[in-house]
Design an enzyme around this catalytic site. Structure first.
Site, mmCIF file in Angstrom:
data_model
loop_
_atom_site.group_PDB
_atom_site.id
_atom_site.type_symbol
_atom_site.label_atom_id
_atom_site.label_comp_id
_atom_site.label_asym_id
_atom_site.label_seq_id
_atom_site.Cartn_x
_atom_site.Cartn_y
_atom_site.Cartn_z
ATOM 1 N N THR A 58 43.728 45.176 32.782
ATOM 2 C CA THR A 58 43.665 44.796 34.289
ATOM 3 C C THR A 58 44.704 45.534 35.061
ATOM 4 O O THR A 58 45.762 45.905 34.636
ATOM 5 C CB THR A 58 44.360 43.294 34.097
ATOM 6 O OG1 THR A 58 44.461 42.941 35.531
ATOM 7 C CG2 THR A 58 45.645 43.156 33.530
ATOM 8 N N ARG A 68 51.166 53.505 65.451
ATOM 9 C CA ARG A 68 50.792 52.010 65.254
ATOM 10 C C ARG A 68 51.406 51.256 64.240
ATOM 11 O O ARG A 68 51.894 51.956 63.252
ATOM 12 C CB ARG A 68 49.165 51.994 64.924
ATOM 13 C CG ARG A 68 48.244 52.007 66.256
ATOM 14 C CD ARG A 68 46.907 52.151 65.788
ATOM 15 N NE ARG A 68 45.942 51.808 66.901
ATOM 16 C CZ ARG A 68 44.742 52.428 66.965
ATOM 17 N NH1 ARG A 68 44.398 53.145 66.085
ATOM 18 N NH2 ARG A 68 44.021 51.783 68.070
ATOM 19 N N ARG A 127 46.668 39.794 42.410
ATOM 20 C CA ARG A 127 46.462 38.653 42.062
ATOM 21 C C ARG A 127 47.834 37.457 42.435
ATOM 22 O O ARG A 127 48.278 37.869 43.676
ATOM 23 C CB ARG A 127 46.149 38.109 40.673
ATOM 24 C CG ARG A 127 44.681 38.751 40.293
ATOM 25 C CD ARG A 127 44.078 37.816 39.302
ATOM 26 N NE ARG A 127 45.112 37.517 38.044
ATOM 27 C CZ ARG A 127 44.788 36.714 37.011
ATOM 28 N NH1 ARG A 127 43.802 35.961 37.059
ATOM 29 N NH2 ARG A 127 45.586 36.794 35.940
ATOM 30 N N ARG A 133 31.494 37.243 34.170
ATOM 31 C CA ARG A 133 32.073 35.737 33.476
ATOM 32 C C ARG A 133 31.186 35.059 32.909
ATOM 33 O O ARG A 133 29.822 35.048 33.028
ATOM 34 C CB ARG A 133 32.402 35.452 34.968
ATOM 35 C CG ARG A 133 33.439 36.054 35.841
ATOM 36 C CD ARG A 133 34.078 34.775 36.664
ATOM 37 N NE ARG A 133 34.653 35.632 37.793
ATOM 38 C CZ ARG A 133 34.685 35.784 38.936
ATOM 39 N NH1 ARG A 133 33.498 35.096 39.291
ATOM 40 N NH2 ARG A 133 35.035 36.484 39.797
ATOM 41 N N ASP A 190 44.284 37.781 31.340
ATOM 42 C CA ASP A 190 44.786 36.557 30.709
ATOM 43 C C ASP A 190 43.566 35.706 30.267
ATOM 44 O O ASP A 190 43.627 34.820 29.389
ATOM 45 C CB ASP A 190 46.058 35.925 31.434
ATOM 46 C CG ASP A 190 45.919 35.592 32.770
ATOM 47 O OD1 ASP A 190 44.456 35.706 33.345
ATOM 48 O OD2 ASP A 190 46.625 34.744 33.515
ATOM 49 N N MET A 225 45.690 44.598 45.977
ATOM 50 C CA MET A 225 45.586 43.692 45.078
ATOM 51 C C MET A 225 46.879 43.150 44.168
ATOM 52 O O MET A 225 47.907 43.966 44.286
ATOM 53 C CB MET A 225 44.667 43.940 44.175
ATOM 54 C CG MET A 225 42.907 43.997 44.854
ATOM 55 S SD MET A 225 41.775 44.247 43.848
ATOM 56 C CE MET A 225 40.209 43.632 44.449
ATOM 57 N N GLU A 269 48.225 40.647 47.696
ATOM 58 C CA GLU A 269 47.233 39.595 47.951
ATOM 59 C C GLU A 269 47.743 38.142 47.583
ATOM 60 O O GLU A 269 47.318 37.271 48.119
ATOM 61 C CB GLU A 269 45.966 39.793 47.209
ATOM 62 C CG GLU A 269 46.016 39.807 45.841
ATOM 63 C CD GLU A 269 44.655 39.914 45.187
ATOM 64 O OE1 GLU A 269 43.432 39.632 45.716
ATOM 65 O OE2 GLU A 269 44.570 40.545 43.996
#
Lengths: 336, 336, 336, 336
Positions: free
Chosen positions: A141, A178, A187, A87, A118, A185, A238
């Site tokens: 990504t 169970r 975003r 980053r 992006d 994932m 997520e």
């Protein structure tokens, strides 16, 4: 069929001599395959490639070197990115970008290829807007959340990794009867969740694109038990409000049944890329070099319906890519 | 070498006609291979096998049926347990166990084979003590925390699953130059953590057997960065005080570096068993039947230094199995 | 987005009550996912499914039974086919097919879904032509050689299996500096070979669609060695004249270098299906039931550019599906 | 438990300053883990390591360089060998070995660690006999055919790779009701075959240690079909006379049934090493450096019953390691 051997003539009207490439943002399996394709396509057309390390941070600091075909040998199967990624806070300042542009000029670079999501495309977009450097984006990504391509590099591998975990949990879930709530994932998008739900035969899936109230969950699980399904696999993206923990709490409260939460996390970013990601990366790496040779700039190369397409960078984040209604319907109906 | 074909003579002095088998507690990869070996060894010696479903719960409820060699065909590679497993509250009462013993008598069963961990062995131990049913234990748990066997069934697969996750995290950690703190299973023991640390080339490992203070962590990570290691993999056994979250917090506070926590959880219980677990399960399944034929009771069959050994059930939980000092030293020294 | 929950209205104008399904020819990973989707889509629309065992052979012998949603539980991840498959000699005779048609009438079946390749579709085609049974085909074959669908069920998994082998051979090839010639499946088509060549970073690929003379090979390998590539991976489709052995002989004769031949064979048919095959199978299983409900017959359901399409059965084998020129060019250029 | 942190005191009485390491013969998964352990153990004791490339061939040519802890970072999970391997014809001559010894003297090397199989150990043995260079062997071969260690580095991974293929073939064999004859590696030994047969639930196994006549095969398969087993998996070690092809021919001739032969070949040498191989390699790499520090020479380090042992190099090929009778019996009995 012999003309198969002769590629479309790429006359390099833009007279490109040297290009730079970097990877930025979260890494994704297949980034190395894309770098390799960029380097080898360029080499094939007598273009040199400058590899920038650690994304825009390295561009700002001038962490660059020439990389040739042998430097990318034996990398197509490797996860992560040999160029590293990071980053960059300085890149968010005009001064930072000016320094990066100066570095590119110093190296005599005619264009920059940015492999990332992006956020990375934003970084490239401003560089081009402010300093005129031709920039081409390659969608790298796992989240598959970019408009302008059916799939992003890394998506297929992330799905496979999550699916492998679901298969393993099903083993133990079926034996122990169970309820497993698994967070994957993606975003703000539900692509991975939806694909994993269909492929994993999940009983239920929660995605941000359809933030249905949690109450319905309880009845679904009760019905599932009533139908004789002793175990349940529930996939949560997520980006769904509350995540897996929220869904799990609601189920436990509403049914009195015990659940187990599994948050797969960063393992979904790693691993040797599956074939589909390697092939997509190879096609897009080639297309990115061709785009610059053809004088294109400020676009992302993508693949839609098997064809290479070019989408203005800003559209890739301004327009939204819907999740597949067909998959969503399948996920519901086949979990009967 | 032709005598290879002739197994040791097992004359069945105990005149066993029919045995029961159950799986209990947390499931472990390789339980099916053990069930298969029990069934086929018994069949080979003209002994019938009664399969009990859902562990002691099913024994109490009489959820039993005869299973033959074809019922276990094509199961050796399957995760989970075809006999299912469950926790039983009634089994903790003398009345519950009396009902189970009555069910075994009704089915004409001469002995019971219990596949599970120490909790399951407790269940079997009391059944034998109170009702005289000969009980043999087979160590089936990923945790490898039973005295009387070098390894437990499922341990090797759990290690491999955790290692695969570590390899994937290393890909992304190396690309993004991050610190990953990974929590693996093992209950109160550090066996899985230690093996994964050595095999995964982890920079540091925390196990309950050596609850060193968390302060040291900070310096280790700082040294690691100083040595040029941009990324770090830190393995934490779930039994280490504070777990991965505690270690992560301490590192972030002490170094100011960002970390990512990954808690692998139940995926470590699933998946097709690796070869070592299937072979161990096959050997121990065979040995359990032979033990009953030889008149043994109240023991666990295990494998130590390649040989079958028998350990009184109560010793398996009373005596403790140390983690390997050699591995611990290796983990430290090779992470230089 | 709530209307995502409401599938297209399928009013079942053809008033289907009961359907039969069979798998035929070589098995392919994902066949079980297709069977599951057929059963559960049918159930959702109150249609019963008759499962026919061992393909047309079982149809002829009347080896059939009703299968419900629970019968396909926990099968989506399984390789092979729970309905079994076989070759049928009797089916090639009009008498054999008449017997099969009679069996379907006796069971009150309104239509037949055939999961398989072109040989299987021939079998279904004649049944419909001669006896009026509505037949729908689902493309289930690893070879991807059917016109009317971008991909066939099983193709993605076969590619992944072959790729995994290529990755392993590259490890040892790179260490030992050897030339590996690897033969992959695909019958008369080069789809698998081409995809594996691009994804595996192969130095050369030979496919039946471009039967270039073997002489060129020698120079390519010599160039490769000259360029500093100490090891080479060469992919050969089984349909290429002479196969891997022929290519290997030519290289050894022309260069004096030692090569190793690897013929992967039937492992490419097995294994748990990858996500892409499970999702494709789920979509096509659903589409096959809908096609019959909509009164369609004599067509194969396929997916092109993400959309479900219907192609007359006879076109699926009469028209040919080209290999991708783009992939072929990539394979060449990126192996620099 | 704090003394876990303190390794046995290795006072380096032999005053070793610099060591060389090479890999030789066929590569095996885990060789990199062994190299890494050698380098890091040496570094920990202030000893330098010279890496020799391409085995004895490189030693003869002087293809050597210093390698440090960072050079082996991120290699523990890699298949193959970063030092490369090759066959050396010159090494078979006294002149060749004299040149190699001179190179070692020139680099100031106090001892040589040879990672490989018996051929490689021969190479090291003669170097020590003729020129006095202390040589330590580390068993690196998938074949597990060396006396003096329970397992060799690479064996566990090769077994897992072969087992994965068997699982895949079982999928398709069970669906198509076919007989598969699978040839696995192992040179003159049946270790891999036996382990894979037990773990894969094979119906029959043929190993060179028990060259039973092929006639028996026919009856076994006939019995298997009679018992209702529609498919069969038969494992053949490459060292069994006639190999898989011979066994297959005999079955086809005797039963009239069709069989499929699969010769797995070199994929068994590649792939990321499984945990057991990485841990074994780590232990033996450490032990090899300690052996030289302790003044030992002319021995192979091995692990027996969990303990490090030292065996004179010549015994490793003169004495023979038996296959496990227990496994052989299991393979027979459990395939009922």
């Amino acid at each position: 069929m012999t003309d198969l051997l002769h590629p479309a003539d790429h006359a390099n009207p833009a007279a490109i001599k040297r290009l730079a490439v970097l990877t930025s943002g979260g890494d994704a399996p297949g980034m190395n395959a894309a770098i390799r394709a960029v380097v080898r396509t360029a080499t094939h057309h007598d273009i040199e490639i400058v590899g920038v390390r650690r994304g825009f941070s390295g561009l700002h600091r001038g962490d660059m070197r020439i990389i040739g075909p042998r430097d990318v040998a034996n990398t197509i199967q490797r996860g992560g990115t040999i160029l590293l990624t990071a980053r960059s806070h300085t890149w968010r300042t005009p001064e930072g970008r000016a320094k990066g542009a100066a570095n590119l000029r110093e190296w005599g670079v005619d264009g920059l290829i940015v492999i990332g999501g992006d956020g990375s495309f934003h970084g490239g977009y401003f560089l081009q807007e402010e300093h005129g450097v031709p920039v081409i984006g390659i969608p790298g990504t796992i989240d598959n959340d970019l408009y302008g391509t059916d799939h992003t590099i890394g998506y297929f591998t992330a799905v496979e990794t999550a699916l492998d975990a679901v298969d393993k949990l099903r083993d133990t879930g079926a034996s122990h009867e169970r309820i497993f709530v698994i967070e994957v994932m993606g975003r703000h998008a539900g692509h991975i969740a939806l694909e994993v739900a269909v492929a994993g035969g999940a009983e239920e899936v929660f995605i941000p694109e359809d933030p249905k109230p949690v109450d319905g969950v309880v009845q679904i699980v009760k019905d599932s038990v009533a139908k004789g399904k002793a175990s349940s696999i529930i996939i949560v993206a997520e980006g769904y409000p509350g995540g897996a923990t929220g869904v799990s709490d609601a189920i436990e409260k509403g049914t009195g049944l015990e659940t187990r939460v599994s948050i797969l996390g960063h393992i979904q970013r790693g691993g040797s890329p599956v074939s589909s990601d390697r092939v997509l990366a190879s096609r897009l790496g080639e297309a990115a070099v061709y785009a610059l040779m053809d004088g294109k700039k400020g676009v992302m190369v993508g693949r839609e319906n098997g064809q290479i397409v070019h989408t203005p960078l800003h559209e890739t984040w301004e327009k939204s890519k819907d999740v597949s209604r067909d998959l969503y319907r399948c996920a519901k109906m086949l979990s009967v």
